[in-house]
Motif scaffolding. Structure first.
Motif, PDB file in Angstrom:
ATOM      1  N   ASP A 471      14.016  54.755   5.205  1.00 39.88           N
ATOM      2  CA  ASP A 471      12.604  55.041   4.947  1.00 39.88           C
ATOM      3  C   ASP A 471      12.097  53.915   4.070  1.00 39.88           C
ATOM      4  N   THR A 477       0.038  45.099   8.029  1.00 41.27           N
ATOM      5  CA  THR A 477       0.115  45.372   9.464  1.00 41.27           C
ATOM      6  C   THR A 477       0.424  44.074  10.213  1.00 41.27           C
ATOM      7  N   ILE A 505      11.861  51.891  15.695  1.00 40.21           N
ATOM      8  CA  ILE A 505      11.003  51.572  14.557  1.00 40.21           C
ATOM      9  C   ILE A 505       9.643  52.193  14.808  1.00 40.21           C
ATOM     10  N   ASN A 506       9.283  53.138  13.980  1.00 39.78           N
ATOM     11  CA  ASN A 506       8.010  53.848  14.172  1.00 39.78           C
ATOM     12  C   ASN A 506       7.782  54.228  15.634  1.00 39.78           C
ATOM     13  N   GLY A 507       8.780  54.772  16.260  1.00 36.67           N
ATOM     14  CA  GLY A 507       8.630  55.235  17.632  1.00 36.67           C
ATOM     15  C   GLY A 507       8.805  54.160  18.707  1.00 36.67           C
ATOM     16  N   GLN A 508       8.933  52.895  18.320  1.00 30.96           N
ATOM     17  CA  GLN A 508       9.147  51.840  19.326  1.00 30.96           C
ATOM     18  C   GLN A 508      10.648  51.563  19.429  1.00 30.96           C
ATOM     19  N   ILE A 536       3.446  46.968  13.558  1.00 30.93           N
ATOM     20  CA  ILE A 536       3.167  47.974  12.529  1.00 30.93           C
ATOM     21  C   ILE A 536       1.654  48.006  12.395  1.00 30.93           C
ATOM     22  N   GLU A 540       1.899  51.899   5.616  1.00 33.75           N
ATOM     23  CA  GLU A 540       2.271  53.297   5.386  1.00 33.75           C
ATOM     24  C   GLU A 540       3.776  53.452   5.227  1.00 33.75           C
ATOM     25  N   HIS A 541       4.186  54.698   5.015  1.00 32.75           N
ATOM     26  CA  HIS A 541       5.614  55.008   4.966  1.00 32.75           C
ATOM     27  C   HIS A 541       6.159  54.956   6.390  1.00 32.75           C
ATOM     28  N   CYS A 542       7.226  54.209   6.580  1.00 30.11           N
ATOM     29  CA  CYS A 542       7.780  54.036   7.923  1.00 30.11           C
ATOM     30  C   CYS A 542       9.224  54.493   7.955  1.00 30.11           C
ATOM     31  N   LYS A 543       9.728  54.564   9.176  1.00 28.62           N
ATOM     32  CA  LYS A 543      11.126  54.937   9.345  1.00 28.62           C
ATOM     33  C   LYS A 543      11.752  54.066  10.431  1.00 28.62           C
ATOM     34  N   THR A 544      12.970  53.635  10.184  1.00 29.14           N
ATOM     35  CA  THR A 544      13.742  52.921  11.196  1.00 29.14           C
ATOM     36  C   THR A 544      15.077  53.628  11.365  1.00 29.14           C
TER      37      THR A 544
END
Ligand code: GLC
Length: 570
Positions: A471, A477, A505-508, A536, A540-544
């Protein structure tokens, strides 16, 4: 004596001198010369007739160490060749009884150390010994086994060897001499424990503590973690990527070899490398034991002396940021350098001097900031909280001075012990660095032992049910190129490649193969693989997430992931 009290001086010292000196020094082919050239004991013993270090000057050596900023000296009392560099009744094969020199150098070193306030410590090679017929044991490995780099050319019959005989007749009486003839000894620094049983090793530790309760013992007394040693010696020249979790020390050598080496192919490390190694190690909470190999005449090579004087000059200004400090409270290493601290002072060791440097995650209030080399040089800083994303950031405007060529130290005074938020934030450069050291490790496979290795890479990743995630906060961006970095060949083994991984990464979703791209032969090479591109869209807060589709565990290293980087696309 409690271990905590016993270890206090050692923890505060952080920097010591290692000295490899023995009969082998006069040959100039390293301390392994007898083994490498299979020199028979009777031949090797003859070298003692010529060992005459007339230029040895204990005071000079101790002063060199002291001026380099070192607080203790660990010298080879006896190396693998079995020659005792001290006055011993146990064997005539020693510097006093069998050389024209005939003096006990350890008495002189002990006196000089006492005068200059350094601790004298003895390296002692115990199980591996090429002179004593009983130095290896058949108890562990059976009668036909003669490996372990023992003397198999003189003493062929392994079944005759009995390690306990050697311990009782040789080791213990010699340790007693070392601990009673030279005043207080800082450490008995054992080497090469393989084949000693834990109970035999514990017997040695107890023996030492009975004679000198304050004397420390390093972990190479035994391969068994259960033995009650004082601190861990890492592998030779091993610089870890994370704190070891216990008291630890790196034995490092200033050039390629430990014992004096006069042949071609002996490279000296640069002063910059030495200073950075010291700071890297201390910033991870360890001690740095730096070796020199004096000649057979008793001279520390000029190349080594020169470097130690440079390190000493740096230490005379910056020692405060080393002695008695603790490792960095920040899991992530800043891009500009390293951090150490002591109570309510942080020390920023700046390797890479720039106009502005920053640091995220410090929750404390900063009360002042100045150059360690010049307390009057107050430094401008700003601290603020990003309320939208919720992180603390500090920005420091570095003064326009000529920085130290190796490392400039800033003192940052804070309002108490450091309190740090370890959340990962995008770097100023725009790079998002997701290291194994900061990953959440999801251990799902039943008998998985996945975890973090001392190198800072993931170890034991053998099952595709195990996965990693991070996280973090992206502050900018844009498009990013994704790279994956692995440590090829950890622990000197052949490394495993031929893995397939998936990064979300963020759904990708991206996929890649981890193949062998290395050409070099050196272990622990970093190998970066480009994976693809992602976007991106919002700060924001992201997740990988990193998942393995296929893992090849043939050589038992698994998938040694070091990090994933998101680098702004050009
Ligand atoms: C290794 C070598 C030895 C050297 C030591 C230093 O064990 O065998 O020659 O003394 O490392 O840590």
């Amino acid at each position: 004596m409690k271990a905590e009290e016993r270890k206090k001086w050692w923890r505060e010292s952080r920097f010591g001198m290692f000295i490899h000196w023995g009969l082998y020094s006069q040959l100039g082919r390293g301390e392994w010369v007898q083994y490498n050239e299979r020199i028979p004991v009777r031949e090797y013993e003859k070298f003692a007739n010529e060992f005459n270090p007339t230029r040895f000057d204990a005071e000079e050596w101790v002063r060199l160490a002291k001026n380099a900023g070192m607080k203790y000296i660990v010298i080879t009392a006896k190396h693998h060749d079995g020659f005792s560099m001290f006055n011993t009744q146990v064997s005539p094969f020693n510097i006093v009884d069998s050389t024209p020199y005939g003096r006990d150098v350890m008495t002189e070193l002990a006196l000089a150390c006492e005068r200059e306030g350094l601790k004298l410590c003895f390296y002692y090679s115990h199980v591996r010994e090429w002179h004593h017929p009983h130095a290896q044991s058949l108890e562990v490995n059976g009668p036909n086994w003669c490996g372990n780099y023992g003397n198999f050319w003189d003493y062929r019959e392994e079944w005759r060897k009995n390690l306990q005989t050697y311990i009782d007749e040789f080791d213990k009486p010699q340790l007693k001499e070392l601990l009673t003839q030279y005043g207080p000894i800082g450490i008995i620094w054992f080497d090469t424990p393989s084949m000693i049983r834990p109970d035999q090793a514990q017997e040695l530790v107890d023996w030492i503590r009975e004679i000198q309760p304050n004397c420390l013992v390093n972990s190479r007394v035994s391969d068994d973690e259960q033995v009650d040693y004082d601190y861990m010696s890492l592998g030779d020249c091993e610089i870890p990527g994370i704190p070891a979790g216990v008291d630890w020390e790196t034995p490092m050598t200033i050039c390629t070899w430990w014992g004096y080496y006069s042949q071609p192919g002996n490279e000296y490390r640069s002063p910059e490398e030495l200073i950075h190694q010291l700071v890297d190690i201390v910033s991870l909470g360890g001690n740095y034991l730096l070796n020199v190999g004096p000649t057979g005449e008793g001279v520390i090579p000029e190349e080594a002396q020169e470097r130690l004087r440079i390190v000493g000059k740096w230490m005379s200004v910056n020692g405060e940021a080393i002695y008695g400090t603790q490792g960095s409270p920040f899991v992530k290493r800043p891009q500009w350098g390293r951090v150490t601290y002591k109570e309510d002072q942080l020390y920023f060791h700046v390797y890479d001097w720039q106009e502005v440097i920053s640091l995220v995650g410090l929750r404390n209030q900063v009360k002042g900031c100045y150059l360690l080399s010049d307390r009057n040089c107050q430094i401008t800083y700003k601290q603020y909280k990003d309320h939208a994303l919720g992180y603390d950031r500090m920005e420091i405007e570095l003064p326009q001075i000529t920085p130290d060529p190796y490392c400039t130290v800033l003192v940052v005074e804070i309002d108490g012990e450091p309190s740090v938020d370890q959340t990962i934030i995008q770097d100023d450069s725009g790079v998002i660095q997701l290291s194994a050291t900061q990953a959440s490790i999801h251990k799902n496979a039943g008998n998985s032992t996945i975890g973090l290795a001392r190198s800072g890479a993931i170890k034991d990743w053998f099952y595709s049910d195990d996965w990693l995630s991070w996280d973090y906060i992206a502050t900018r961006t844009g498009e990013y190129d994704v790279e994956l970095t692995v440590l090829s060949g950890p622990n000197n083994q052949k490394w495993d490649y031929g893995h397939e991984v998936q990064i979300v990464i963020n759904g990708q979703t991206l996929e890649c193969q981890v193949e062998n791209h290395t050409t070099g032969s050196s272990p622990n090479e970093r190998l970066s693989i480009s994976v693809g591109r992602v976007r991106i869209d919002k700060a924001e807060h992201c997740k990988t997430e990193l998942k393995a589709i296929k893992i090849n565990g043939r050589n038992l290293s698994g998938l040694p992931l070091l990090s994933i980087q998101l680098v702004p696309s050009k």
